[in-house]
Design an enzyme around this catalytic site. Structure first.
Site, mmCIF file in Angstrom:
data_model
loop_
_atom_site.group_PDB
_atom_site.id
_atom_site.type_symbol
_atom_site.label_atom_id
_atom_site.label_comp_id
_atom_site.label_asym_id
_atom_site.label_seq_id
_atom_site.Cartn_x
_atom_site.Cartn_y
_atom_site.Cartn_z
ATOM 1 N N MET A 102 14.281 -6.674 18.881
ATOM 2 C CA MET A 102 13.890 -5.223 18.606
ATOM 3 C C MET A 102 14.521 -5.001 17.247
ATOM 4 O O MET A 102 14.782 -4.270 16.116
ATOM 5 C CB MET A 102 13.960 -4.300 19.734
ATOM 6 N N LYS A 151 0.928 7.039 -0.976
ATOM 7 C CA LYS A 151 0.460 7.126 0.508
ATOM 8 C C LYS A 151 1.607 6.593 1.503
ATOM 9 O O LYS A 151 2.102 5.426 0.770
ATOM 10 C CB LYS A 151 -0.478 6.893 1.051
ATOM 11 N N TYR A 181 16.392 -13.879 23.480
ATOM 12 C CA TYR A 181 15.583 -13.477 24.545
ATOM 13 C C TYR A 181 14.729 -15.435 24.650
ATOM 14 O O TYR A 181 14.510 -16.266 23.199
ATOM 15 C CB TYR A 181 14.236 -13.344 24.307
ATOM 16 N N ARG A 219 -17.113 2.115 2.448
ATOM 17 C CA ARG A 219 -15.925 2.589 3.332
ATOM 18 C C ARG A 219 -16.185 4.207 2.660
ATOM 19 O O ARG A 219 -16.302 4.707 4.034
ATOM 20 C CB ARG A 219 -14.731 2.121 2.596
HETATM 21 C C1 LIG Z 1 -4.062 3.284 -1.342
HETATM 22 C C2 LIG Z 1 -5.374 3.438 -2.739
HETATM 23 C C3 LIG Z 1 -4.810 3.236 -4.877
HETATM 24 C C4 LIG Z 1 -3.833 2.572 -4.922
HETATM 25 O O1 LIG Z 1 -3.881 0.312 -4.772
HETATM 26 P P1 LIG Z 1 -2.905 -0.082 -5.236
HETATM 27 O O2 LIG Z 1 -3.761 -1.404 -4.814
HETATM 28 O O3 LIG Z 1 -1.676 -0.369 -4.258
HETATM 29 O O4 LIG Z 1 -3.055 0.109 -6.594
HETATM 30 C C5 LIG Z 1 -5.312 3.719 -5.186
HETATM 31 N N1 LIG Z 1 -6.816 4.154 -5.265
HETATM 32 C C6 LIG Z 1 -6.968 4.272 -3.692
HETATM 33 C C7 LIG Z 1 -8.412 5.727 -3.060
HETATM 34 C C8 LIG Z 1 -6.269 4.505 -2.109
HETATM 35 O O5 LIG Z 1 -6.532 4.222 -1.349
#
Ligand SMILES: *Cc1c(COP(=O)(O)O)cnc(C)c1O
Length: 335
Positions: free
Chosen positions: A289, A33, A243, A116
């Site tokens: 930047m 992700k 800067y 969550r």
């Molecule tokens: C991001 C995520 C993971 C991975 O977590 P890590 O700590 O990076 O291994 C696993 N499960 C879910 C649902 C996540 O959102």
């Protein structure tokens, strides 16, 4: 141009360590992700699938579309459900389940304590009834730990809750469901892994965020950030750089600008407490930047090769340092 280099050897080292923990490479789902935590989603998907990873996890459909061909299944954590035999969808509340399309691969996320996302444990039986009544395709049941990376008893009760979830699903007579609860931290601390899958993100990228009493497995960061020299100049003692002129040359010195800055996702930080680059050279004055100034004339400089060290400097976690790096930066695979 700034460059992100991804070490294939280090990645494969990490995956080997994780496969030893899970018992099999088939049980590892690569969490890709957010542009693979900033590493580059397409490049990472290719590397891990070449190594033999068959499962992936992403946030949305856009990410899934880029990589799903390389995996047996890609779990989408948060997007509109589509009917795709290679993609499963997390169901994070019971109302979504009520309207879920028949045939689509669904994975029930159960809230075992993080509060969550996920259907409540008290709603689980109702959810299973909806699945049966509507003839839905339940592909998996999973949960996520809130404190897997803390050295406390929190992890134990949440794990016990998930065991209860498994029993309820089995008692409902629903078969061929995959169960998974572990992320990196919980897989690394787990003594006997006995689930169908572990969703591994940060450990694959080379970071172990477990506190010292739990830390055992050696992982190697796979990402390094490099910048190229744009121009050089001589600073006379007393002249100031950038800067606000925050850095004042204590002596005559030759400095160069390098082509990376906060626009690329490198944190700007506080020029009074500069980031020290990999080669031991501080960033001089304020980061711009797109440029930083450093006392060097080398054509290419490594800014960092360990996001955890950098994260301590900026008072955050390794995840944020790499995820912040923009997708436009050129990526290169090195050995
Ligand atoms: C991001 C995520 C993971 C991975 O977590 P890590 O700590 O990076 O291994 C696993 N499960 C879910 C649902 C996540 O959102």
């Amino acid at each position: 141009m700034a460059t992100i280099k991804i070490s294939k050897n280090n990645l494969y080292h990490n995956l080997n360590q994780l496969a030893l923990k899970s018992g099999s490479k088939n049980k590892i789902a690569a969490v890709l992700k957010d542009n693979a935590y900033g590493h580059g989603i397409e490049l990472m998907a290719k590397l891990v699938s070449e190594w033999g990873i068959e499962q992936a996890v992403v946030m949305n459909n856009l990410e899934a579309a880029k990589i799903e061909k390389l995996f047996k299944n890609t779990l989408v954590l948060n997007d509109t459900i589509t009917n795709n035999p290679r993609v499963s969808y997390a169901i994070t509340e019971i109302n979504t389940l009520k309207n879920a399309p028949k045939g689509a691969k669904l994975e029930l996320k159960v809230d075992t304590g993080m509060h969550r996302n996920g259907i409540l444990m008290s709603e689980l039986k109702e959810a299973l009834n909806i699945i049966k009544a509507n003839g839905l395709n339940l592909y998996g049941v999973f949960t996520h730990y809130r404190s897997a990376d803390e050295f406390t008893s929190e992890f134990a009760w949440q794990k016990a809750n998930f065991e209860q979830v498994k029993s309820i699903v089995k008692e409902a007579g629903i078969e061929n469901v995959r169960f998974h609860s572990h992320n990196s931290a919980s897989l690394l601390r787990c003594k006997e892994f006995n689930e169908d899958l572990a969703r591994v993100g940060i450990a694959m990228y080379g970071y172990n965020e477990l506190p010292t009493p739990l830390e055992q497995v050696e992982l190697k960061p796979i990402l390094s950030l490099w910048a190229n020299r744009t121009s050089s100049r001589e600073l006379k003692a007393g002249q100031r750089v950038g800067y606000g002129g925050d850095f004042i040359a204590p002596r005559d010195m030759i400095i160069s600008t390098y082509d990376v800055g906060y626009g690329d996702g490198l944190f700007r930080g506080n020029s009074k407490k500069p980031l020290i680059t990999k080669e031991g050279l501080p960033i001089l004055g304020r980061a711009s930047m797109d440029f930083i100034s450093i006392e060097s004339t080398k054509e290419e400089l490594c800014i960092f090769d360990n996001a955890k060290e950098v994260s301590k400097h900026f008072n955050t976690i390794s995840y944020e340092i790499t995820t912040n790096l923009k997708s436009e930066i050129k990526r290169e695979v090195v050995e």
